[in-house]
Design a protein around this motif. Sequence first.
Motif, PDB file in Angstrom:
ATOM      1  N   TYR A  28       0.827  -1.201   0.000  1.00  0.00           N
ATOM      2  CA  TYR A  28       0.000   0.000   0.000  1.00  0.00           C
ATOM      3  C   TYR A  28       0.868   1.261   0.000  1.00  0.00           C
ATOM      4  CZ  TYR A  28      -2.892   3.647   2.155  1.00  0.00           C
ATOM      5  OH  TYR A  28      -3.519   4.822   2.437  1.00  0.00           O
ATOM      6  N   ARG A  29       1.825   1.280   0.915  1.00  0.00           N
ATOM      7  CA  ARG A  29       2.674   2.472   1.022  1.00  0.00           C
ATOM      8  C   ARG A  29       3.530   2.655  -0.228  1.00  0.00           C
ATOM      9  NH1 ARG A  29       3.030   1.182   6.667  1.00  0.00           N
ATOM     10  NH2 ARG A  29       4.803  -0.140   6.197  1.00  0.00           N
ATOM     11  N   SER A  30       4.006   1.537  -0.758  1.00  0.00           N
ATOM     12  CA  SER A  30       4.835   1.627  -1.954  1.00  0.00           C
ATOM     13  C   SER A  30       4.033   2.191  -3.132  1.00  0.00           C
ATOM     14  CB  SER A  30       5.390   0.240  -2.278  1.00  0.00           C
ATOM     15  OG  SER A  30       6.289   0.326  -3.334  1.00  0.00           O
ATOM     16  N   LEU A  31       2.793   1.737  -3.270  1.00  0.00           N
ATOM     17  CA  LEU A  31       1.932   2.272  -4.332  1.00  0.00           C
ATOM     18  C   LEU A  31       1.662   3.760  -4.117  1.00  0.00           C
ATOM     19  CD1 LEU A  31      -0.917  -0.310  -5.072  1.00  0.00           C
ATOM     20  CD2 LEU A  31       0.666   0.686  -6.720  1.00  0.00           C
ATOM     21  N   GLN A  32       1.249   4.094  -2.893  1.00  0.00           N
ATOM     22  CA  GLN A  32       0.896   5.496  -2.643  1.00  0.00           C
ATOM     23  C   GLN A  32       2.099   6.412  -2.806  1.00  0.00           C
ATOM     24  OE1 GLN A  32      -1.819   6.585  -2.936  1.00  0.00           O
ATOM     25  NE2 GLN A  32      -3.408   5.918  -1.530  1.00  0.00           N
ATOM     26  N   SER A  33       3.296   5.923  -2.469  1.00  0.00           N
ATOM     27  CA  SER A  33       4.421   6.849  -2.581  1.00  0.00           C
ATOM     28  C   SER A  33       4.785   7.094  -4.046  1.00  0.00           C
ATOM     29  CB  SER A  33       5.623   6.376  -1.757  1.00  0.00           C
ATOM     30  OG  SER A  33       6.049   5.128  -2.214  1.00  0.00           O
ATOM     31  N   ARG A  34       4.141   6.395  -4.972  1.00  0.00           N
ATOM     32  CA  ARG A  34       4.356   6.693  -6.389  1.00  0.00           C
ATOM     33  C   ARG A  34       3.133   7.297  -7.074  1.00  0.00           C
ATOM     34  NH1 ARG A  34       7.613   2.889  -4.800  1.00  0.00           N
ATOM     35  NH2 ARG A  34       9.695   2.759  -5.664  1.00  0.00           N
ATOM     36  N   LEU A  35       1.951   7.099  -6.482  1.00  0.00           N
ATOM     37  CA  LEU A  35       0.724   7.524  -7.165  1.00  0.00           C
ATOM     38  C   LEU A  35       0.023   8.719  -6.526  1.00  0.00           C
ATOM     39  CD1 LEU A  35      -0.776   3.972  -7.696  1.00  0.00           C
ATOM     40  CD2 LEU A  35       0.316   5.413  -9.406  1.00  0.00           C
ATOM     41  N   HIS A  36       0.389   9.013  -5.287  1.00  0.00           N
ATOM     42  CA  HIS A  36      -0.306  10.058  -4.539  1.00  0.00           C
ATOM     43  C   HIS A  36      -0.212  11.419  -5.247  1.00  0.00           C
ATOM     44  CE1 HIS A  36      -1.176  12.763  -1.146  1.00  0.00           C
ATOM     45  NE2 HIS A  36      -1.834  11.736  -0.635  1.00  0.00           N
ATOM     46  N   PRO A  37      -1.281  12.231  -5.174  1.00  0.00           N
ATOM     47  CA  PRO A  37      -1.276  13.550  -5.823  1.00  0.00           C
ATOM     48  C   PRO A  37      -0.071  14.424  -5.454  1.00  0.00           C
ATOM     49  CG  PRO A  37      -3.490  13.043  -5.069  1.00  0.00           C
ATOM     50  CD  PRO A  37      -2.599  11.922  -4.592  1.00  0.00           C
ATOM     51  N   ASP A  38       0.481  14.231  -4.278  1.00  0.00           N
ATOM     52  CA  ASP A  38       1.657  15.027  -3.907  1.00  0.00           C
ATOM     53  C   ASP A  38       2.829  14.790  -4.847  1.00  0.00           C
ATOM     54  OD1 ASP A  38       0.377  16.173  -1.865  1.00  0.00           O
ATOM     55  OD2 ASP A  38       1.549  15.267  -0.253  1.00  0.00           O
ATOM     56  N   LYS A  39       2.831  13.643  -5.537  1.00  0.00           N
ATOM     57  CA  LYS A  39       3.926  13.346  -6.462  1.00  0.00           C
ATOM     58  C   LYS A  39       3.672  13.967  -7.826  1.00  0.00           C
ATOM     59  CE  LYS A  39       6.015  11.042  -3.417  1.00  0.00           C
ATOM     60  NZ  LYS A  39       7.321  11.431  -2.907  1.00  0.00           N
ATOM     61  N   PHE A  40       2.539  14.630  -7.981  1.00  0.00           N
ATOM     62  CA  PHE A  40       2.150  15.156  -9.284  1.00  0.00           C
ATOM     63  C   PHE A  40       1.843  16.646  -9.275  1.00  0.00           C
ATOM     64  CE2 PHE A  40       1.616  10.646  -9.442  1.00  0.00           C
ATOM     65  CZ  PHE A  40       2.064  10.304 -10.709  1.00  0.00           C
ATOM     66  N   VAL A  41       2.444  17.348  -8.317  1.00  0.00           N
ATOM     67  CA  VAL A  41       2.212  18.788  -8.214  1.00  0.00           C
ATOM     68  C   VAL A  41       2.645  19.501  -9.493  1.00  0.00           C
ATOM     69  CG1 VAL A  41       2.975  20.872  -7.006  1.00  0.00           C
ATOM     70  CG2 VAL A  41       2.293  18.858  -5.703  1.00  0.00           C
ATOM     71  N   ASP A  42       3.713  19.004 -10.110  1.00  0.00           N
ATOM     72  CA  ASP A  42       4.272  19.616 -11.322  1.00  0.00           C
ATOM     73  C   ASP A  42       3.689  19.054 -12.611  1.00  0.00           C
ATOM     74  OD1 ASP A  42       6.015  21.471 -10.499  1.00  0.00           O
ATOM     75  OD2 ASP A  42       7.770  20.163 -10.446  1.00  0.00           O
ATOM     76  N   ALA A  43       2.765  18.108 -12.495  1.00  0.00           N
ATOM     77  CA  ALA A  43       2.348  17.352 -13.679  1.00  0.00           C
ATOM     78  C   ALA A  43       1.239  18.061 -14.454  1.00  0.00           C
ATOM     79  CB  ALA A  43       1.881  15.972 -13.256  1.00  0.00           C
ATOM     80  N   THR A  44       0.887  17.511 -15.607  1.00  0.00           N
ATOM     81  CA  THR A  44      -0.222  18.055 -16.384  1.00  0.00           C
ATOM     82  C   THR A  44      -1.526  17.777 -15.642  1.00  0.00           C
ATOM     83  OG1 THR A  44      -0.539  15.978 -17.563  1.00  0.00           O
ATOM     84  CG2 THR A  44       0.949  17.570 -18.565  1.00  0.00           C
ATOM     85  N   ASP A  45      -2.569  18.546 -15.972  1.00  0.00           N
ATOM     86  CA  ASP A  45      -3.859  18.365 -15.298  1.00  0.00           C
ATOM     87  C   ASP A  45      -4.369  16.942 -15.448  1.00  0.00           C
ATOM     88  OD1 ASP A  45      -3.759  20.933 -14.497  1.00  0.00           O
ATOM     89  OD2 ASP A  45      -5.188  21.709 -15.975  1.00  0.00           O
ATOM     90  N   HIS A  46      -4.134  16.374 -16.628  1.00  0.00           N
ATOM     91  CA  HIS A  46      -4.607  15.020 -16.867  1.00  0.00           C
ATOM     92  C   HIS A  46      -3.921  14.027 -15.924  1.00  0.00           C
ATOM     93  CE1 HIS A  46      -6.410  11.715 -19.009  1.00  0.00           C
ATOM     94  NE2 HIS A  46      -5.213  11.146 -19.114  1.00  0.00           N
ATOM     95  N   GLU A  47      -2.619  14.168 -15.779  1.00  0.00           N
ATOM     96  CA  GLU A  47      -1.898  13.281 -14.850  1.00  0.00           C
ATOM     97  C   GLU A  47      -2.367  13.496 -13.418  1.00  0.00           C
ATOM     98  OE1 GLU A  47       2.340  13.341 -15.100  1.00  0.00           O
ATOM     99  OE2 GLU A  47       2.375  12.090 -16.896  1.00  0.00           O
ATOM    100  N   LYS A  48      -2.649  14.749 -13.077  1.00  0.00           N
ATOM    101  CA  LYS A  48      -3.142  15.029 -11.722  1.00  0.00           C
ATOM    102  C   LYS A  48      -4.449  14.287 -11.465  1.00  0.00           C
ATOM    103  CE  LYS A  48      -1.061  19.525 -10.974  1.00  0.00           C
ATOM    104  NZ  LYS A  48      -1.223  20.960 -11.148  1.00  0.00           N
ATOM    105  N   ARG A  49      -5.320  14.313 -12.473  1.00  0.00           N
ATOM    106  CA  ARG A  49      -6.602  13.625 -12.317  1.00  0.00           C
ATOM    107  C   ARG A  49      -6.394  12.123 -12.176  1.00  0.00           C
ATOM    108  NH1 ARG A  49      -8.769  17.154 -15.835  1.00  0.00           N
ATOM    109  NH2 ARG A  49      -8.312  15.844 -17.627  1.00  0.00           N
ATOM    110  N   LEU A  50      -5.512  11.569 -13.042  1.00  0.00           N
ATOM    111  CA  LEU A  50      -5.233  10.130 -12.960  1.00  0.00           C
ATOM    112  C   LEU A  50      -4.693   9.771 -11.577  1.00  0.00           C
ATOM    113  CD1 LEU A  50      -3.526   9.200 -16.355  1.00  0.00           C
ATOM    114  CD2 LEU A  50      -5.836   8.655 -15.586  1.00  0.00           C
ATOM    115  N   SER A  51      -3.797  10.610 -11.083  1.00  0.00           N
ATOM    116  CA  SER A  51      -3.196  10.353  -9.776  1.00  0.00           C
ATOM    117  C   SER A  51      -4.258  10.355  -8.675  1.00  0.00           C
ATOM    118  CB  SER A  51      -2.118  11.401  -9.512  1.00  0.00           C
ATOM    119  OG  SER A  51      -2.047  11.720  -8.153  1.00  0.00           O
TER     120      SER A  51
END
Lengths: 173, 622
Positions: A28-51
């Motif tokens: 669970y933690r391993s997944l969240q540490s790669r998928l959580h919205p905090d990891k996508f602050v710099d990303a495109t809006d689409h990636e933010k939504r996916l996250s």
Amino acid sequence: MDFSQNYFEIFQLSVSFDLDTEDLSKRYRSLQSRLHPDKFVDATDHEKRLSLQWATRVNAAYQIISSDLSRAIYLLELKGVLIQENPKLPKNFLIEQIERREELDKILEDGCSMELLAAFKGEIDKCTADYLAEFSEIYLTNLRDAEIVVYKLQFFNKLSLQVNKIEDKILGY
Amino acid sequence: MALLQITEPGQRVDPHQRKVAAGIDLGTTNSLIASVRDGIAQTLPDSQGQHLLPSVVQFKEKSTLVGQSALDSAEEDPLNTILSVKRMMGRGIDDIERLGERLPYDFANTENGMVKINTVAGDKSPIEISSEILKELVGRAHRSFSGHLDGVVITVPAYFDDAQRQATRDAARLAGLTVLRLLNEPTAAAVAYGLDSGYEGLVAVYDLGGGTFDISILRLTRGVFEVVATGGNSALGGDDFDKCIAEWIITESGYKQDLSPRQLRSLILKARALKELLSDNDVADVDVSIDGLYFLGQLTRNHMNELVANLITDSMNACRRVLRDADETEISNVVMVGGSTRMHAVRQAVTDFFGVEPLVNIDPDQVIAIGAAEQANILVGNKPQDEMLLLDVLPLSLGIETMGGLAEKIIQRNTSIPISKSQEYTTYKDGQTAMLFHVVQGERELVSDCRSLASFELRGIPAMVAGAARIEVTFQVDADGLLSVSARELTTGINTSVMIKPSYGLSELEISDMLRASIDFAEDDVKVRSLAEARVEAMSLIDALELALGQDGDRLLQPDDLASLEEGISILRKVSRTNDINAINDEVRTLSVTSEKFAALRMDSAVRSAFSGLHIDQLQED
């Protein structure tokens, strides 16, 4: 994102009641540490939504399969058994439940000592553990009985929540 | 094909230079801003070298004072000087009366029961007042960095409900800030301690601030901070300790009349000074003379501890409850936060309860801002290799009102966020095309005992016979703990529109009105502004894509797809140099769509790496 994955598959686990919770929480933690919205602050809006969708789904899955009762209910669901609102249960079980409720009422009337309450809770926990063991043993071979065990577990879960509520009151909430 | 860009692992590809981010502790009594400079998080002082900014705003007819100068005039001008505004954030007049607050303000009558304070500068909402504090803090950052702030992390009590969080976010918007994240205060404190030590285990964060008490249990594992449970009391804090001491002075003085706002304010300040004095001394002299209220005597530390004993017991009860919620007993560390934890009686009670000496080596007033600054620095992208992650939970259950004024819980307290839940509803009248929902937050069964968050109306339900429509309402809580609602009629697939009206906050319209009023621009400026906005959006898309391509482009994309994305970027870059707003917006849309496949590939790759990393860990352990 593959929404057809079941909650076990999300964690790349085989569908099973017996589960190493330590291993699950690592996944669970391993997944969240790669998928959580905090990891996508710099990303495109689409990636933010996916996250957000992924993180939400991982949380939902973890919530369901990390707890014994909800995992049991989910396993039945995967096998096409839907939990009923007002199930028919053996009479002697219902009588036993009434007796437990009366016991709890008595503890309340007698000034509600934390010790008695703790002992009562211990009893509930023990019964719960027994039924969980039974479920684990039979759910693959005997769905009908496994369903009944889940209803019994729900009764004990309700009792346990009630004890928590009483504790809250004692603690001034 | 473009040349490969070679960079050091973990370093940003140009044009992404180091960004400036700050952490803000928007406190009840004091506020702070901190930022990471040269790898170290430090609080930023004002031009006089002061780090703590008293959270006090004084409105004058033509100007606004914030901080110490406002606090100094609190006695002279109690009606226009607002203290502890945080306690009013996202709250209604009724809530404040229910808390039994003796607030010396002139509350304006509002239609919806929202709090507004009548001042010489007009009626002011808590959101506007808080935004003044934020502006003042940001001024410090601008002075220190002589320029732009890319984003901020603002901390909120873990116990803040949706309305209070939303109000905080709105205050930041009014102050013109980009909020990277609302961070729970106790989590920020653990970040401040945990990052450096690489510590693992269960941590209790005991935060007794000016106006709120929070207790949180966090699990720290390999750089992941997980809030296991939170609890507390949003109406218990150092202010209450001051009040207890003030009440004692009133009783001792034998003063029988009602206190004027000025008297009350002076007395509270006296009480606070006494409390602080008794952190270092066993006994303090009391000398009070305020408009006819006289008292001369002594207060010992022991006597003060008796006066506040009930408050400390309240906080320990909350600790007991949160331990039970967390289903944990073995706490290995306790972090102390908030000025009130300097009190001996508090430290002793905490040590006795948890059985460990609490951590106090970071200044308890600064620890939250420092943690927030660390997190802001990571979120803004200055440490791309950093594995730290904060996993938060919903502090209070979310529910909706059902028949008979009962609250039906949709999402339970302490559920990890982000989370969403869907629920089905149906119509009860033939041809019904709209439905009204009332969203509440809290643990009690009766709606009247919960906090009212918002009501929303579903419109555009296709007309059917009663009970035939199946409307699925989805409640989504994001990583900041903020709620959004969407709805769909399942038999027809028609989306119904959702209009949310916050119970005690500002609506979207009011906020944009306020922003507009503060800018006050002419027709021509509107065009200039939308062009600037379109360009900013184009640049942020280009930045995000280039960053992603730099990380994963060659690894995940076929040469054709890579080339078409790069082409899209260069077209958008060219178009955004022109003044054609529509063309820019069109290209932004086109490129967004082109990039969706890449985004999906990146997500899948992230999932794969989550598990491959795990196998390596396990091998190492074996």
